[in-house]
Design a protein around this motif. Structure first.
Motif, PDB file in Angstrom:
ATOM      1  N   LEU A  48       0.803  -1.224   0.000  1.00 25.97           N
ATOM      2  CA  LEU A  48       0.000   0.000   0.000  1.00 25.97           C
ATOM      3  C   LEU A  48       0.835   1.272   0.000  1.00 25.97           C
ATOM      4  O   LEU A  48       0.322   2.344  -0.337  1.00 25.97           O
ATOM      5  N   ALA A  49       2.095   1.181   0.404  1.00 24.24           N
ATOM      6  CA  ALA A  49       2.944   2.374   0.489  1.00 24.24           C
ATOM      7  C   ALA A  49       2.961   3.182  -0.811  1.00 24.24           C
ATOM      8  O   ALA A  49       2.751   4.404  -0.785  1.00 24.24           O
ATOM      9  N   PRO A  50       3.187   2.558  -1.985  1.00 27.41           N
ATOM     10  CA  PRO A  50       3.153   3.359  -3.216  1.00 27.41           C
ATOM     11  C   PRO A  50       1.756   3.845  -3.587  1.00 27.41           C
ATOM     12  O   PRO A  50       1.601   4.840  -4.297  1.00 27.41           O
ATOM     13  N   VAL A  51       0.734   3.143  -3.098  1.00 26.11           N
ATOM     14  CA  VAL A  51      -0.645   3.556  -3.363  1.00 26.11           C
ATOM     15  C   VAL A  51      -0.938   4.889  -2.687  1.00 26.11           C
ATOM     16  O   VAL A  51      -1.677   5.729  -3.211  1.00 26.11           O
ATOM     17  N   VAL A  52      -0.347   5.095  -1.510  1.00 25.13           N
ATOM     18  CA  VAL A  52      -0.539   6.336  -0.751  1.00 25.13           C
ATOM     19  C   VAL A  52      -0.160   7.541  -1.601  1.00 25.13           C
ATOM     20  O   VAL A  52      -0.932   8.496  -1.756  1.00 25.13           O
ATOM     21  N   GLU A  53       1.033   7.508  -2.169  1.00 24.98           N
ATOM     22  CA  GLU A  53       1.497   8.625  -2.993  1.00 24.98           C
ATOM     23  C   GLU A  53       0.669   8.751  -4.265  1.00 24.98           C
ATOM     24  O   GLU A  53       0.334   9.866  -4.703  1.00 24.98           O
ATOM     25  N   GLY A  54       0.314   7.625  -4.867  1.00 16.14           N
ATOM     26  CA  GLY A  54      -0.457   7.644  -6.104  1.00 16.14           C
ATOM     27  C   GLY A  54      -1.837   8.254  -5.934  1.00 16.14           C
ATOM     28  O   GLY A  54      -2.291   9.054  -6.768  1.00 16.14           O
ATOM     29  N   LEU A  55      -2.528   7.889  -4.853  1.00 19.80           N
ATOM     30  CA  LEU A  55      -3.859   8.438  -4.603  1.00 19.80           C
ATOM     31  C   LEU A  55      -3.804   9.939  -4.360  1.00 19.80           C
ATOM     32  O   LEU A  55      -4.622  10.702  -4.898  1.00 19.80           O
ATOM     33  N   ALA A  56      -2.849  10.372  -3.536  1.00 17.34           N
ATOM     34  CA  ALA A  56      -2.734  11.796  -3.224  1.00 17.34           C
ATOM     35  C   ALA A  56      -2.429  12.604  -4.485  1.00 17.34           C
ATOM     36  O   ALA A  56      -2.983  13.687  -4.700  1.00 17.34           O
TER      37      ALA A  56
END
Length: 218
Positions: free
Chosen positions: A14-22
């Motif tokens: 989920l770590a890369p998802v955090v940046e992608g969503l923002a």
């Protein structure tokens, strides 16, 4: 809360998802990843600037409520709160579970909708309706600040300083804090005991009374 290899794997995924969503939703969006195993330092990844969260920061009152629900925790979507500085934030909190189904973290999305809210208030005023009061939420880096905010709200509702509480009032306060998930965070009991002007052993004794009473009435 037991560690499981699948928990670390889920957080890593989920770590890369955090940046992608923002990045997808733009500058008014903030995405926060929580690892509840870390207790008061639950923030493990964050992208965006809405609530001022930083890695190593504390979980909020909303996170405490998620912890308190435990096995019954479910997606809490599109709720709206107001921060201490007056901004209006629309949020969603989604619990994370490991391979055994045990709650161990959460993915949170916060969007600053203050400008939209102000436009809505203008339209509301023009229509002759009154504004809707929003609940306030404390987003803080230090868990002590979150504990203080929860206790202060209860103190104001009682209309008297904490040292002046009767035993009945103190037990009700401790029960309220327990329902909010405060005591599920490591070290929280010592902080609460200090603010109530009592020993930690005395607090645990009162907490046992509260929980016994809850079990007897359930």
């Amino acid at each position: 809360m037991r560690d499981d290899p699948s928990q670390d794997a889920i957080l890593a995924a989920l770590a890369p998802v955090v940046e992608g969503l923002a990045a997808t939703f733009g500058p008014t969006c903030e995405v926060v990843l929580h690892d509840y195993r870390r207790g008061e330092r639950s923030v493990v990844a964050v992208s965006g600037e809405v609530t001022g969260r930083r890695v190593g920061g504390a979980l909020s009152e909303i996170g405490l409520a998620m912890l308190a629900r435990g096995a019954d925790a479910a997606n809490d979507l599109n709720y709206v709160t107001r921060t201490s500085d007056g901004r209006v934030v629309k949020s969603s909190t989604m619990p994370l579970r490991d391979a055994r189904g045990e709650l161990f973290g959460a993915l949170c999305v916060n969007i600053d909708v203050t400008a939209l809210r102000r436009a809505g208030d203008i339209l509301t005023a023009l229509s002759g309706s009154g504004p809707v009061e929003l609940p306030r939420t404390t987003f803080a880096h230090e868990f002590d600040d979150v504990v203080d905010a929860v206790i202060r709200t209860r103190e104001l509702s009682l209309g008297k300083p904490l040292p002046a509480l009767t035993r009945t009032e103190r037990l009700a306060l401790i029960g309220s804090l327990d329902e909010r998930g405060i005591f599920r965070v490591r070290g929280a009991a010592s902080r609460v005991a200090e603010r109530l002007g009592m020993s930690r052993s005395g607090l645990y004794a009162d907490l046992a009374v509260v929980r016994k009473g809850t079990e007897e009435t359930s």
